[in-house]
Design an enzyme around this catalytic site. Structure first.
Site, PDB file in Angstrom:
ATOM      1  N   ASP A 297     -16.482  24.218   7.518  1.00  0.00           N
ATOM      2  CA  ASP A 297     -16.025  22.991   6.842  1.00  0.00           C
ATOM      3  C   ASP A 297     -15.268  23.420   5.592  1.00  0.00           C
ATOM      4  O   ASP A 297     -15.615  24.427   4.976  1.00  0.00           O
ATOM      5  CB  ASP A 297     -17.242  22.112   6.453  1.00  0.00           C
ATOM      6  CG  ASP A 297     -16.885  20.640   6.368  1.00  0.00           C
ATOM      7  OD1 ASP A 297     -16.027  20.298   5.536  1.00  0.00           O
ATOM      8  OD2 ASP A 297     -17.460  19.840   7.121  1.00  0.00           O
TER       9      ASP A 297
ATOM     10  N   VAL B  86      -9.623  24.962   8.765  1.00  0.00           N
ATOM     11  CA  VAL B  86      -9.223  25.399  10.113  1.00  0.00           C
ATOM     12  C   VAL B  86      -7.723  25.240  10.373  1.00  0.00           C
ATOM     13  O   VAL B  86      -7.240  25.631  11.436  1.00  0.00           O
ATOM     14  CB  VAL B  86     -10.014  24.677  11.229  1.00  0.00           C
ATOM     15  CG1 VAL B  86     -11.491  25.019  11.138  1.00  0.00           C
ATOM     16  CG2 VAL B  86      -9.787  23.173  11.211  1.00  0.00           C
TER      17      VAL B  86
ATOM     18  N   SER C 283     -12.238  16.440  10.640  1.00  0.00           N
ATOM     19  CA  SER C 283     -11.131  15.511  10.383  1.00  0.00           C
ATOM     20  C   SER C 283     -11.606  14.431   9.417  1.00  0.00           C
ATOM     21  O   SER C 283     -12.746  13.969   9.518  1.00  0.00           O
ATOM     22  CB  SER C 283     -10.672  14.811  11.666  1.00  0.00           C
ATOM     23  OG  SER C 283      -9.654  13.860  11.344  1.00  0.00           O
TER      24      SER C 283
ATOM     25  N   LYS D 160      -2.664  17.642   9.846  1.00  0.00           N
ATOM     26  CA  LYS D 160      -2.752  19.093  10.072  1.00  0.00           C
ATOM     27  C   LYS D 160      -4.044  19.507  10.766  1.00  0.00           C
ATOM     28  O   LYS D 160      -4.035  20.369  11.640  1.00  0.00           O
ATOM     29  CB  LYS D 160      -2.631  19.834   8.729  1.00  0.00           C
ATOM     30  CG  LYS D 160      -1.182  19.911   8.226  1.00  0.00           C
ATOM     31  CD  LYS D 160      -1.087  20.500   6.829  1.00  0.00           C
ATOM     32  CE  LYS D 160      -1.365  21.983   6.820  1.00  0.00           C
ATOM     33  NZ  LYS D 160      -1.213  22.539   5.452  1.00  0.00           N
TER      34      LYS D 160
ATOM     35  N   TYR E  57      -3.769   9.552  11.660  1.00  0.00           N
ATOM     36  CA  TYR E  57      -5.014   9.881  12.364  1.00  0.00           C
ATOM     37  C   TYR E  57      -4.822   9.690  13.868  1.00  0.00           C
ATOM     38  O   TYR E  57      -5.104  10.584  14.671  1.00  0.00           O
ATOM     39  CB  TYR E  57      -6.120   8.966  11.851  1.00  0.00           C
ATOM     40  CG  TYR E  57      -7.489   9.204  12.453  1.00  0.00           C
ATOM     41  CD1 TYR E  57      -8.197  10.378  12.199  1.00  0.00           C
ATOM     42  CD2 TYR E  57      -8.104   8.231  13.237  1.00  0.00           C
ATOM     43  CE1 TYR E  57      -9.471  10.578  12.711  1.00  0.00           C
ATOM     44  CE2 TYR E  57      -9.381   8.422  13.751  1.00  0.00           C
ATOM     45  CZ  TYR E  57     -10.058   9.589  13.488  1.00  0.00           C
ATOM     46  OH  TYR E  57     -11.328   9.785  14.001  1.00  0.00           O
TER      47      TYR E  57
ATOM     48  N   TYR F  34      -3.809  23.335  27.290  1.00  0.00           N
ATOM     49  CA  TYR F  34      -4.547  24.609  27.367  1.00  0.00           C
ATOM     50  C   TYR F  34      -5.419  24.643  28.628  1.00  0.00           C
ATOM     51  O   TYR F  34      -5.602  25.687  29.248  1.00  0.00           O
ATOM     52  CB  TYR F  34      -5.403  24.816  26.113  1.00  0.00           C
ATOM     53  CG  TYR F  34      -4.693  25.619  25.042  1.00  0.00           C
ATOM     54  CD1 TYR F  34      -3.632  25.074  24.321  1.00  0.00           C
ATOM     55  CD2 TYR F  34      -5.063  26.937  24.765  1.00  0.00           C
ATOM     56  CE1 TYR F  34      -2.963  25.802  23.349  1.00  0.00           C
ATOM     57  CE2 TYR F  34      -4.399  27.676  23.797  1.00  0.00           C
ATOM     58  CZ  TYR F  34      -3.353  27.104  23.089  1.00  0.00           C
ATOM     59  OH  TYR F  34      -2.698  27.841  22.132  1.00  0.00           O
TER      60      TYR F  34
ATOM     61  N   ARG G 183     -15.632   2.740   4.988  1.00  0.00           N
ATOM     62  CA  ARG G 183     -15.849   2.083   6.277  1.00  0.00           C
ATOM     63  C   ARG G 183     -16.874   0.972   6.129  1.00  0.00           C
ATOM     64  O   ARG G 183     -17.648   0.932   5.175  1.00  0.00           O
ATOM     65  CB  ARG G 183     -16.270   3.106   7.332  1.00  0.00           C
ATOM     66  CG  ARG G 183     -15.033   3.848   7.819  1.00  0.00           C
ATOM     67  CD  ARG G 183     -15.340   4.759   8.941  1.00  0.00           C
ATOM     68  NE  ARG G 183     -16.126   5.870   8.479  1.00  0.00           N
ATOM     69  CZ  ARG G 183     -16.547   6.841   9.277  1.00  0.00           C
ATOM     70  NH1 ARG G 183     -16.285   6.805  10.548  1.00  0.00           N
ATOM     71  NH2 ARG G 183     -17.249   7.838   8.783  1.00  0.00           N
TER      72      ARG G 183
HETATM   73  N1  UDP Z   1     -14.055  -4.011   6.941  1.00  0.00           N
HETATM   74  C1  UDP Z   1     -14.417  -5.101   6.174  1.00  0.00           C
HETATM   75  N2  UDP Z   1     -14.883  -4.860   4.903  1.00  0.00           N
HETATM   76  C2  UDP Z   1     -15.014  -3.624   4.365  1.00  0.00           C
HETATM   77  C3  UDP Z   1     -14.650  -2.514   5.165  1.00  0.00           C
HETATM   78  C4  UDP Z   1     -14.169  -2.743   6.449  1.00  0.00           C
HETATM   79  O1  UDP Z   1     -14.328  -6.255   6.608  1.00  0.00           O
HETATM   80  O2  UDP Z   1     -15.428  -3.511   3.206  1.00  0.00           O
HETATM   81  C5  UDP Z   1     -13.562  -4.254   8.316  1.00  0.00           C
HETATM   82  C6  UDP Z   1     -12.253  -3.547   8.654  1.00  0.00           C
HETATM   83  O3  UDP Z   1     -11.146  -4.333   8.267  1.00  0.00           O
HETATM   84  C7  UDP Z   1     -12.372  -3.404  10.146  1.00  0.00           C
HETATM   85  C8  UDP Z   1     -13.870  -3.240  10.391  1.00  0.00           C
HETATM   86  O4  UDP Z   1     -14.498  -3.725   9.207  1.00  0.00           O
HETATM   87  O5  UDP Z   1     -11.924  -4.556  10.808  1.00  0.00           O
HETATM   88  C9  UDP Z   1     -14.281  -1.818  10.630  1.00  0.00           C
HETATM   89  O6  UDP Z   1     -13.691  -1.033   9.632  1.00  0.00           O
HETATM   90  P1  UDP Z   1     -13.992   0.522   9.460  1.00  0.00           P
HETATM   91  O7  UDP Z   1     -13.127   1.012   8.350  1.00  0.00           O
HETATM   92  O8  UDP Z   1     -15.448   0.733   9.366  1.00  0.00           O
HETATM   93  O9  UDP Z   1     -13.569   1.204  10.825  1.00  0.00           O
HETATM   94  P2  UDP Z   1     -12.367   1.023  11.858  1.00  0.00           P
HETATM   95  O10 UDP Z   1     -13.073   0.659  13.091  1.00  0.00           O
HETATM   96  O11 UDP Z   1     -11.422  -0.062  11.403  1.00  0.00           O
HETATM   97  O12 UDP Z   1     -11.705   2.343  11.883  1.00  0.00           O
END
Ligand code: UDP
Length: 328
Positions: free
Chosen positions: A32, A58, A76, A92, A146, A160, A187
């Site tokens: 990491d 990496v 990632s 990357k 991403y 590969y 998230r």
């Molecule tokens: N979301 C939200 N409030 C927050 C953070 C995320 O309503 O404070 C919503 C975001 O817009 C998405 C969902 O929750 O629709 C999941 O978001 P997350 O970033 O966890 O993951 P994603 O599945 O979008 O990559």
């Protein structure tokens, strides 16, 4: 003794994988660069003889002495806040990092697994998402760094496999949660739990009608392990099909945490997928796998973890930059 390299080892899934492979009796080489990972997640493994940690990026040449049986590339950034903060590193690690690790796997004759994602389906027009769906991705949007890195990662892994005969596995991971998620990664689960614990209102983005399907980490790790040990070389969705709107989910979290805060609404981030649910028919048939932990139990365990964090950790929160958001 099997020797296994895990990249992204100090992260959420990586650290749980380290625990699993140690429990299976492997010698684990954990790698990491700690951009988004945290050594706290694996410090309990440091005293073990069959555990070695490399602080390494990496995207540069990767070397591990001796034989390797398995390589799992889980390094990632994995949250929309991180993609915006470190977009080039995100591209990357998915592209150059995967290439380096494929080279290492070829050199060692190791079985190689990449952590792919439901994000390769983008904002899906097919519901639920089967492995055959090609996706609906905005290459130049904030998530593109991403999504496209992960799509490239799948392509180069299959190249590969086909060209060099490398033994490869591709797991498409859907939203996963549990202890060791980074509280400030933005998230939805750490965001809501952090807000509840700090006594802030819960921020729902958009009108909250978008859906997600959340899988508890123990189930996810079991699915990943089974896929690695299977002989199936095409992508497999691993996630929990139990789907919920974000608004209903916020209400569940309010009940679970006992907070007296309310829901407030913020703009919907750009390219935020409106619906997501894995079709796990393949995982059931090929791996005999399906999730066992319900959302109530999983969220309770996850809340216990967040409650145990220090006050200082709880304050280290970050907020999304809404300038990249859709006006809605
Ligand atoms: N979301 C939200 N409030 C927050 C953070 C995320 O309503 O404070 C919503 C975001 O817009 C998405 C969902 O929750 O629709 C999941 O978001 P997350 O970033 O966890 O993951 P994603 O599945 O979008 O990559």
């Amino acid at each position: 003794m099997k020797r296994t390299l895990i990249t992204g080892a100090a992260g959420f899934l990586g650290s749980h994988l380290c625990d699993r492979f140690i429990a299976e009796g492997h010698e684990v080489f954990a790698m990491d660069n700690l951009i988004t990972g945290d050594l706290k997640n694996i410090e309990h493994l440091f005293p073990l003889e069959n555990f070695t940690f490399y602080n390494h990026d990496v995207t540069n040449f990767v070397h591990v002495p001796g034989k390797l049986d398995y390589i799992l590339h889980f390094a990632s950034p994995a949250s929309p806040i991180d993609y915006l903060k470190i977009p080039i590193q995100t591209l990357k690690v998915g592209a150059l990092g995967t290439h380096n690790l494929l080279g290492l796997a070829k050199e060692k004759g190791a079985r190689f697994m990449i952590a792919s994602t439901s994000e390769i389906y983008g904002d899906p027009l097919v519901h639920p998402q089967t492995e055959e769906y090609y996706g609906n991705v905005n290459t130049i949007g904030p998530r593109g760094v991403y999504d496209e890195a992960k799509r490239f990662q799948e392509s180069i892994t299959m190249a590969y496999h086909r060209f060099h005969g490398l033994d490869t596995r591709i797991v498409r991971i859907f939203n996963t949660y549990g202890p060791r998620m980074r509280l400030n990664d933005g998230r939805v689960i750490p965001a809501f739990m952090g807000q509840a614990l700090r006594g802030e209102d819960l921020t729902v983005f958009g009108d909250g009608s978008q859906t997600r399907s959340f899988c508890y980490v123990d189930d996810e790790i079991e699915g990943i392990y089974r896929l690695l040990m299977s002989d199936y070389t095409h992508p497999v969705n691993i996630g929990n099909p139990n789907e919920i709107t974000i608004k209903d989910f916020a209400e569940e979290i309010i009940k679970l945490t006992g907070t007296d805060q309310k829901i407030i609404y913020k703009p919907l981030p750009k390219d935020d997928p409106m619906q997501r649910q894995p079709d796990i028919t393949k995982a059931k048939e090929i791996l005999g796998w399906e999730p066992k932990v319900g959302r109530e139990e999983g969220m309770r365990k996850t809340f216990e973890y967040f409650k145990g964090l220090s006050k200082e950790d709880l304050e280290k929160t970050e907020h999304r930059d809404f300038t990249t958001h859709n006006k809605k």
